[in-house]
Design an enzyme around this catalytic site. Structure first.
Site, PDB file in Angstrom:
ATOM      1  N   LYS A 298       5.517   6.524   6.892  1.00  0.00           N
ATOM      2  CA  LYS A 298       4.989   5.587   7.888  1.00  0.00           C
ATOM      3  C   LYS A 298       6.128   5.133   8.781  1.00  0.00           C
ATOM      4  O   LYS A 298       7.238   4.893   8.317  1.00  0.00           O
ATOM      5  CB  LYS A 298       4.430   4.324   7.224  1.00  0.00           C
ATOM      6  CG  LYS A 298       3.184   4.489   6.447  1.00  0.00           C
ATOM      7  CD  LYS A 298       2.756   3.136   5.864  1.00  0.00           C
ATOM      8  CE  LYS A 298       1.546   3.296   4.984  1.00  0.00           C
ATOM      9  NZ  LYS A 298       1.155   2.036   4.356  1.00  0.00           N
TER      10      LYS A 298
ATOM     11  N   HIS B 106       0.809  -1.219   0.000  1.00  0.00           N
ATOM     12  CA  HIS B 106       0.000   0.000   0.000  1.00  0.00           C
ATOM     13  C   HIS B 106       0.841   1.266   0.000  1.00  0.00           C
ATOM     14  O   HIS B 106       1.941   1.286   0.534  1.00  0.00           O
ATOM     15  CB  HIS B 106      -0.891   0.032   1.245  1.00  0.00           C
ATOM     16  CG  HIS B 106      -1.683  -1.209   1.449  1.00  0.00           C
ATOM     17  ND1 HIS B 106      -1.845  -1.795   2.672  1.00  0.00           N
ATOM     18  CD2 HIS B 106      -2.370  -1.990   0.573  1.00  0.00           C
ATOM     19  CE1 HIS B 106      -2.597  -2.877   2.563  1.00  0.00           C
ATOM     20  NE2 HIS B 106      -2.918  -3.027   1.293  1.00  0.00           N
TER      21      HIS B 106
END
Length: 183
Positions: A72, A62
């Site tokens: 992230k 993703h």
């Protein structure tokens, strides 16, 4: 906190020191000051928690397109995973290269994955939990994905696949039309 470079530019592994005594243990999971060299001017805007029950499950790969691209920071707080980042940056010398790390509570590692990378993981144990820190809020209209089993990537997943969502199975393979992500 110790910030360790990986073979992919701008992907880091962060090791947190654990302090233990008769009561248990303590570790710092996040510190803006200590991570300033890799965070830059980014701020954490969302924190997610995932639970995956079955060993061998793959989630991914993703990412979010600009203007909602995100960094992230991924940490395994229960169980064990093989965590993977794939460089999708159009102008990168490491375009379509991947790097994987084993994350678990014992090694206390966190994978730091910047904008322009796809992310996914495979559970190496049952009842696995991940904590994700994001520098952008989830924007479904900017969501993207690539196939976790794409031969163009040749990711060496450690276990045979046992489960994967229908959505993740439908991510497209990379072809000559794929130019990557321009940041």
């Amino acid at each position: 906190m110790k910030i360790i470079a990986t073979p992919l530019d701008d992907v880091f592994v962060v090791e947190s020191e654990r302090f233990s005594d008769q009561r248990g243990s303590f570790a710092r999971f996040f510190c803006t000051q200590e991570l300033a060299s890799v965070l830059g001017l980014r701020h954490i805007k969302q924190i997610n928690h995932s639970i995956t029950l079955q060993q061998g499950t793959i989630r991914g790969m993703h990412f979010q397109y600009p203007p909602h691209a995100e960094m992230k920071m991924v940490r395994c707080i229960k169980g064990e995973v093989f965590d993977v980042a794939v460089d999708l940056r159009t102008d990168s010398k490491n375009f379509l290269h991947w790097h994987g790390e084993i994350l678990n509570p014992e090694n206390n590692k966190m994978m730091l994955i910047p904008e322009g990378f796809a992310h996914g993981f495979q559970t190496l144990s049952t009842d696995t939990e991940l904590l994700y820190l994001h520098t952008a809020a989830y924007a479904p209209q900017y969501e993207g994905g690539i196939a976790f089993d794409d031969p163009a990537l040749n990711i060496s997943w450690p276990l045979a696949l046992t489960d994967c969502s229908k959505r993740d199975r439908q991510h497209k393979r990379i072809d000559n039309q794929f130019t990557g992500i321009a940041l």
